[in-house]
Scaffold this active site. Sequence first.
Site, PDB file in Angstrom:
ATOM      1  N   LYS A   1       3.472  14.667   4.364  1.00  0.00           N
ATOM      2  CA  LYS A   1       2.240  13.897   4.463  1.00  0.00           C
ATOM      3  C   LYS A   1       1.299  15.554   5.014  1.00  0.00           C
ATOM      4  CE  LYS A   1      -1.169  10.980   4.798  1.00  0.00           C
ATOM      5  NZ  LYS A   1      -1.757  11.131   3.139  1.00  0.00           N
TER       6      LYS A   1
ATOM      7  N   THR B   1      -2.126   8.644   9.817  1.00  0.00           N
ATOM      8  CA  THR B   1      -0.911  10.510   9.715  1.00  0.00           C
ATOM      9  C   THR B   1      -1.391  10.886  10.968  1.00  0.00           C
ATOM     10  OG1 THR B   1      -2.343  10.670   7.802  1.00  0.00           O
ATOM     11  CG2 THR B   1      -1.611  12.601   8.507  1.00  0.00           C
TER      12      THR B   1
ATOM     13  N   LYS C   1      -8.907  16.170  12.531  1.00  0.00           N
ATOM     14  CA  LYS C   1      -7.638  16.082  12.082  1.00  0.00           C
ATOM     15  C   LYS C   1      -6.416  16.593  11.601  1.00  0.00           C
ATOM     16  CE  LYS C   1      -6.703  11.824  11.789  1.00  0.00           C
ATOM     17  NZ  LYS C   1      -4.976  11.686  11.076  1.00  0.00           N
TER      18      LYS C   1
ATOM     19  N   PRO D   1      -6.379   5.843  14.180  1.00  0.00           N
ATOM     20  CA  PRO D   1      -6.239   7.607  13.567  1.00  0.00           C
ATOM     21  C   PRO D   1      -5.398   8.411  14.294  1.00  0.00           C
ATOM     22  CG  PRO D   1      -8.354   5.701  14.537  1.00  0.00           C
ATOM     23  CD  PRO D   1      -7.387   5.402  14.531  1.00  0.00           C
TER      24      PRO D   1
HETATM   25  P1  NAD Z   1     -10.507   3.672  10.441  1.00  0.00           P
HETATM   26  O1  NAD Z   1     -10.733   4.543  11.515  1.00  0.00           O
HETATM   27  O2  NAD Z   1     -10.827   3.311   9.215  1.00  0.00           O
HETATM   28  O3  NAD Z   1      -9.567   2.975  10.928  1.00  0.00           O
HETATM   29  C1  NAD Z   1      -8.944   3.297  11.451  1.00  0.00           C
HETATM   30  C2  NAD Z   1      -8.404   1.387  12.620  1.00  0.00           C
HETATM   31  O4  NAD Z   1      -7.614   0.883  13.764  1.00  0.00           O
HETATM   32  C3  NAD Z   1     -10.247   1.599  13.029  1.00  0.00           C
HETATM   33  O5  NAD Z   1     -10.492  -0.579  13.047  1.00  0.00           O
HETATM   34  C4  NAD Z   1     -10.305   0.714  14.945  1.00  0.00           C
HETATM   35  O6  NAD Z   1     -10.733   0.109  15.244  1.00  0.00           O
HETATM   36  C5  NAD Z   1      -8.486   1.196  15.181  1.00  0.00           C
HETATM   37  N1  NAD Z   1      -7.540   0.831  15.877  1.00  0.00           N
HETATM   38  C6  NAD Z   1      -8.122   2.447  16.733  1.00  0.00           C
HETATM   39  N2  NAD Z   1      -7.041   2.895  18.285  1.00  0.00           N
HETATM   40  C7  NAD Z   1      -6.870   1.214  17.899  1.00  0.00           C
HETATM   41  C8  NAD Z   1      -5.972   1.680  18.415  1.00  0.00           C
HETATM   42  N3  NAD Z   1      -5.149   1.895  20.232  1.00  0.00           N
HETATM   43  N4  NAD Z   1      -5.608  -0.169  18.828  1.00  0.00           N
HETATM   44  C9  NAD Z   1      -5.614  -0.539  17.648  1.00  0.00           C
HETATM   45  N5  NAD Z   1      -6.254  -0.746  16.411  1.00  0.00           N
HETATM   46  C10 NAD Z   1      -7.446   0.831  17.146  1.00  0.00           C
HETATM   47  O7  NAD Z   1      -9.439   5.294   9.844  1.00  0.00           O
HETATM   48  P2  NAD Z   1      -8.446   4.843   8.157  1.00  0.00           P
HETATM   49  O8  NAD Z   1      -8.932   6.024   7.277  1.00  0.00           O
HETATM   50  O9  NAD Z   1      -8.642   3.891   8.158  1.00  0.00           O
HETATM   51  O10 NAD Z   1      -7.430   6.374   8.750  1.00  0.00           O
HETATM   52  C11 NAD Z   1      -6.137   5.433   9.441  1.00  0.00           C
HETATM   53  C12 NAD Z   1      -5.251   6.728   9.280  1.00  0.00           C
HETATM   54  O11 NAD Z   1      -4.909   6.229   8.103  1.00  0.00           O
HETATM   55  C13 NAD Z   1      -5.212   8.136  10.177  1.00  0.00           C
HETATM   56  O12 NAD Z   1      -4.719   8.852  10.867  1.00  0.00           O
HETATM   57  C14 NAD Z   1      -6.266   8.518   8.814  1.00  0.00           C
HETATM   58  O13 NAD Z   1      -5.353  10.092   8.671  1.00  0.00           O
HETATM   59  C15 NAD Z   1      -5.146   7.959   7.569  1.00  0.00           C
HETATM   60  N6  NAD Z   1      -5.168   7.778   6.267  1.00  0.00           N
HETATM   61  C16 NAD Z   1      -6.337   7.585   5.842  1.00  0.00           C
HETATM   62  C17 NAD Z   1      -6.864   7.720   4.185  1.00  0.00           C
HETATM   63  C18 NAD Z   1      -8.236   7.610   3.796  1.00  0.00           C
HETATM   64  O14 NAD Z   1      -8.511   7.932   2.652  1.00  0.00           O
HETATM   65  N7  NAD Z   1      -8.666   7.165   4.865  1.00  0.00           N
HETATM   66  C19 NAD Z   1      -5.710   8.202   3.888  1.00  0.00           C
HETATM   67  C20 NAD Z   1      -4.512   8.763   4.208  1.00  0.00           C
HETATM   68  C21 NAD Z   1      -4.287   8.035   5.468  1.00  0.00           C
END
Ligand code: NAD
Length: 321
Positions: free
Chosen positions: A190, A107, A265, A75
């Site tokens: 981004k 991100t 965020k 995250p």
């Molecule tokens: P999410 O919360 O669904 O997944 C994040 C995962 O990371 C979770 O499974 C969590 O348990 C794990 N995690 C957290 N801290 C950790 C650590 N220290 N070590 C290992 N695992 C850890 O979030 P997401 O939607 O998959 O987004 C993840 C990233 O991608 C974010 O930075 C987000 O801004 C970016 N992003 C998301 C999207 C979207 O549409 N969801 C699109 C583009 C970018």
Amino acid sequence: MEGNFGFIGLGAMGFPMAENIRRKMSSSKTMYVYDVYRPSCERFVNELGGIGPIEIVGSVKDVTENSSVVISIVPSAEDVRKVFLDGKEGAIAARKDAERLFLECSTIDAQTTRDVGETLTKAGSGSYIDTPVSGGVPGAAAGTLSFLIGHTDPTDSDPMSKTLATVLAMMGEPKKFFYCGKLGAGLAAKISNNYLSCTTLLAVAEAMAIGIRSGIDKDLLYRVIHNSTGQSWMCDNVMPVPGVVPHVPSSNGYKLGFKSQMMIKDTTLGIDAGHATGIRPVMAEAAVETFKKAAEDPRCIDRDGSSVYLYITDTKDEDWK
Ligand code: NAD
């Protein structure tokens, strides 16, 4: 691509991205996975273990130790620092290998990624490149993500850049790869994109709410906007009003998507980047106030960010479910 892969963060985005890697990497090589929430790793093994070896390990250090390419999508900047720089369990604690490639898909702010990249390089841990993604969960599942890359275009004289391009093509569409020149530049691009997507989503929600309360049928209003100057990608693909566009999160129980809490965020990243560059971020400053309130609203928590519509219209669950 030969060699083992490591994947950190099997969330909404990471799970399908890792799935594409596991399906496309050599079937004899191992994928090492780590997530602080172990059930996600177990689900990954249950669903994909038949394709090739997958090993759940107890730390990022263990992932790194065993992999020539390590992909992270977690995250926040705080999580990224922990993943890479924790002296006991992070990537930096693993055996050094200057040939190793780290891809940062999270991100976060550009400064954190520069700090992490420079620290890993100095330590001889490998090359670290910011490769944030665009395209959401559907793009991750289809393997059609866009990547904004903090590196120069691939060339024959830079073998690492060739490996980078090959790995990214396992998760995305090369015609949507943007090489932004240097460490941190992918994230800078981004953050500008997400400034727009977050503020536009709120603008779509408010405009639809105002039109509907003024007596215009929601489907008619959508058709008007879709064919007029207000049309946007967010309107067509993340329409916040349920039952207007069938394939979007709002029409499917506000299923993720991109969590409400994460809207804060990304909007804040835009605000900070605005202040850092001397541009007053008027739109994002206004939007973040609403996103903060929505992120505390039970109708929105852990649902897609487009559920901000339920907050601004004060819609009760029983009225839309
Ligand atoms: P999410 O919360 O669904 O997944 C994040 C995962 O990371 C979770 O499974 C969590 O348990 C794990 N995690 C957290 N801290 C950790 C650590 N220290 N070590 C290992 N695992 C850890 O979030 P997401 O939607 O998959 O987004 C993840 C990233 O991608 C974010 O930075 C987000 O801004 C970016 N992003 C998301 C999207 C979207 O549409 N969801 C699109 C583009 C970018």
